[in-house]
Design a protein around this motif. Structure first.
Motif, PDB file in Angstrom:
ATOM      1  N   THR A 124    -122.631 -12.913  69.006  1.00 38.32           N
ATOM      2  CA  THR A 124    -123.940 -12.279  68.779  1.00 38.32           C
ATOM      3  C   THR A 124    -123.855 -10.767  68.594  1.00 38.32           C
ATOM      4  O   THR A 124    -124.887 -10.112  68.448  1.00 38.32           O
ATOM      5  CB  THR A 124    -124.889 -12.553  69.952  1.00 38.32           C
ATOM      6  N   PRO A 126    -124.169  -7.380  67.248  1.00 37.78           N
ATOM      7  CA  PRO A 126    -124.804  -6.910  66.002  1.00 37.78           C
ATOM      8  C   PRO A 126    -123.828  -6.230  65.051  1.00 37.78           C
ATOM      9  O   PRO A 126    -123.994  -6.291  63.832  1.00 37.78           O
ATOM     10  CB  PRO A 126    -125.866  -5.914  66.508  1.00 37.78           C
ATOM     11  N   ARG A 129    -122.028  -8.681  62.379  1.00 37.65           N
ATOM     12  CA  ARG A 129    -122.886  -9.567  61.581  1.00 37.65           C
ATOM     13  C   ARG A 129    -122.235  -9.932  60.253  1.00 37.65           C
ATOM     14  O   ARG A 129    -122.220 -11.110  59.853  1.00 37.65           O
ATOM     15  CB  ARG A 129    -124.229  -8.881  61.340  1.00 37.65           C
ATOM     16  N   GLN A 133    -121.035 -13.701  58.912  1.00 39.00           N
ATOM     17  CA  GLN A 133    -121.510 -14.277  57.650  1.00 39.00           C
ATOM     18  C   GLN A 133    -120.342 -14.742  56.796  1.00 39.00           C
ATOM     19  O   GLN A 133    -120.386 -15.836  56.203  1.00 39.00           O
ATOM     20  CB  GLN A 133    -122.353 -13.252  56.895  1.00 39.00           C
ATOM     21  N   GLU A 228    -131.326  -6.441  65.687  1.00 40.34           N
ATOM     22  CA  GLU A 228    -130.362  -7.526  65.775  1.00 40.34           C
ATOM     23  C   GLU A 228    -129.818  -7.727  67.192  1.00 40.34           C
ATOM     24  O   GLU A 228    -128.850  -8.418  67.392  1.00 40.34           O
ATOM     25  CB  GLU A 228    -129.191  -7.264  64.829  1.00 40.34           C
TER      26      GLU A 228
END
Length: 352
Positions: A124, A126, A129, A133, A228
């Protein structure tokens, strides 16, 4: 103008009042004041002793209740999860003694625990990220049943995690499939592993227990975290995937608070109808309930268990059918789905 005589009179009045107070306190009022203070002290001492006695009695009662539950556990759990394989997914740092206790309760219910894994902060963070992806794009190619294209990164990661833990080789059902092994390897390796393995994965799981750690202390707002900052969405995505892809899943949570994951599930009308939760699994009562709740969920009975409003103390008794691990030839497997009993919920399931 106030002259010197005024100050003399004021000082005399002060000293006179002080003298009168001392005289009264040491004389006529001495016994009254002393008796009053003594009585108040004795009352406070008695109240303190009474409260201590009540606390000791409550502690004794709680210890006796826990001892009774622990002693009854074998009889309550015996055969409830016969021959099932259950993976433990730790959402964060969970005390080792709690993990050990949950594992032992599952085994006493007749289950085995082929894998225990923990989500790392990278799941998790931020700042990672973009990395997640890119990784999710790779993981999707190994999924037997990929989520919708617009499902989102957290759902793709959650699906990869659960398929990695439950994917069985059709021709050798006691072994993980090649794709499943690859998914776990990709999630648990690299410079920023999203998954930490507690030992070797010894086989595919049939069902999943998702374990939440102790309630976190409120964090100070971070000027760099922005929108985020980690919330319950990632954990709910894992729980969603566990229920949808495996035979059944249970959330083993701590105390139910407004910030707990149980509260998030029960506050979502759709999720509350299909996701099972057990509160207070940091104590023996909740730990004994987890296997019973998982058996009920595999049998199609959903519920929220614990003590408090809208919670049931005990799941319904169920009798699960024997496990069928008949090998399937590659040709037969090509025409069959890859998910088990939890797949019945797939059509109604939202993504976290």
């Amino acid at each position: 103008m106030i002259d010197f005589r005024y100050h003399i009179v004021s000082l005399i009045s002060v000293f006179l009042a002080l003298a009168v107070g001392i005289a009264l306190g040491a004389g006529p009022l001495k016994e009254t004041i002393g008796d009053t203070l003594t009585g108040q002290v004795e009352q406070l001492r008695a109240e303190k002793e009474d409260l201590r006695a009540q606390l000791d009695a409550a502690g004794t009662d709680e210890a006796a209740a826990e001892a009774f539950v622990a002693a009854s556990a074998d009889r309550l759990l015996a055969g409830s999860l016969a021959d099932r394989r259950v993976a433990l997914v730790l959402l964060d740092e969970v005390p080792e003694e709690q993990v050990t206790a949950l594992t032992e309760r599952l085994r006493r219910a007749g289950a085995s625990v082929p894998a225990t894994v923990r989500l790392t902060d990278a799941w998790t963070d931020p700042g990672l990220r973009t990395y997640r992806q890119a990784l999710a794009g790779t993981l999707v190619s190994y999924l037997d049943a990929a989520p919708p294209a617009d499902a989102g990164t957290q759902t793709e990661l959650a699906d990869a995690l659960v398929q990695g833990l439950t994917g069985a080789d059709a021709s050798a059902p006691d072994q993980v499939s090649e794709n499943a092994a690859t998914l776990v390897e990709l999630l648990s390796s690299g410079d920023n592993p999203l998954l930490e393995l507690a030992g070797e994965v010894t086989g595919p799981a049939d069902a999943v227990v998702v374990v939440a750690g102790p309630p976190a202390e409120p964090a100070e707002p971070s000027p760099t975290a922005g929108a985020e900052a980690p919330g319950p969405d990632a954990a709910l995505a894992v729980l969603d995937a566990a229920q949808r892809i495996s035979e059944g899943a249970v959330l083993a949570d701590g105390p139910r608070t407004p910030e707990s994951l149980t509260a998030a599930v029960m506050g979502d009308g759709e999720r509350s109808e299909r996701l099972t939760t057990v509160s207070r699994t940091d104590d023996v009562t909740g730990q004994v309930v987890v296997p019973l709740a998982l058996a009920a969920r595999i049998a199609g009975e959903n519920g929220h268990y614990g003590y408090g409003d809208d919670l049931e103390p005990l799941p319904p008794a169920v009798q699960l059918p024997p496990v069928d691990r008949t090998p399937v030839s590659p040709g037969e497997a090509a025409g069959e789905g890859t998910t088990d009993g939890g797949g019945a919920d797939a059509g109604a399931e939202g993504q976290g």
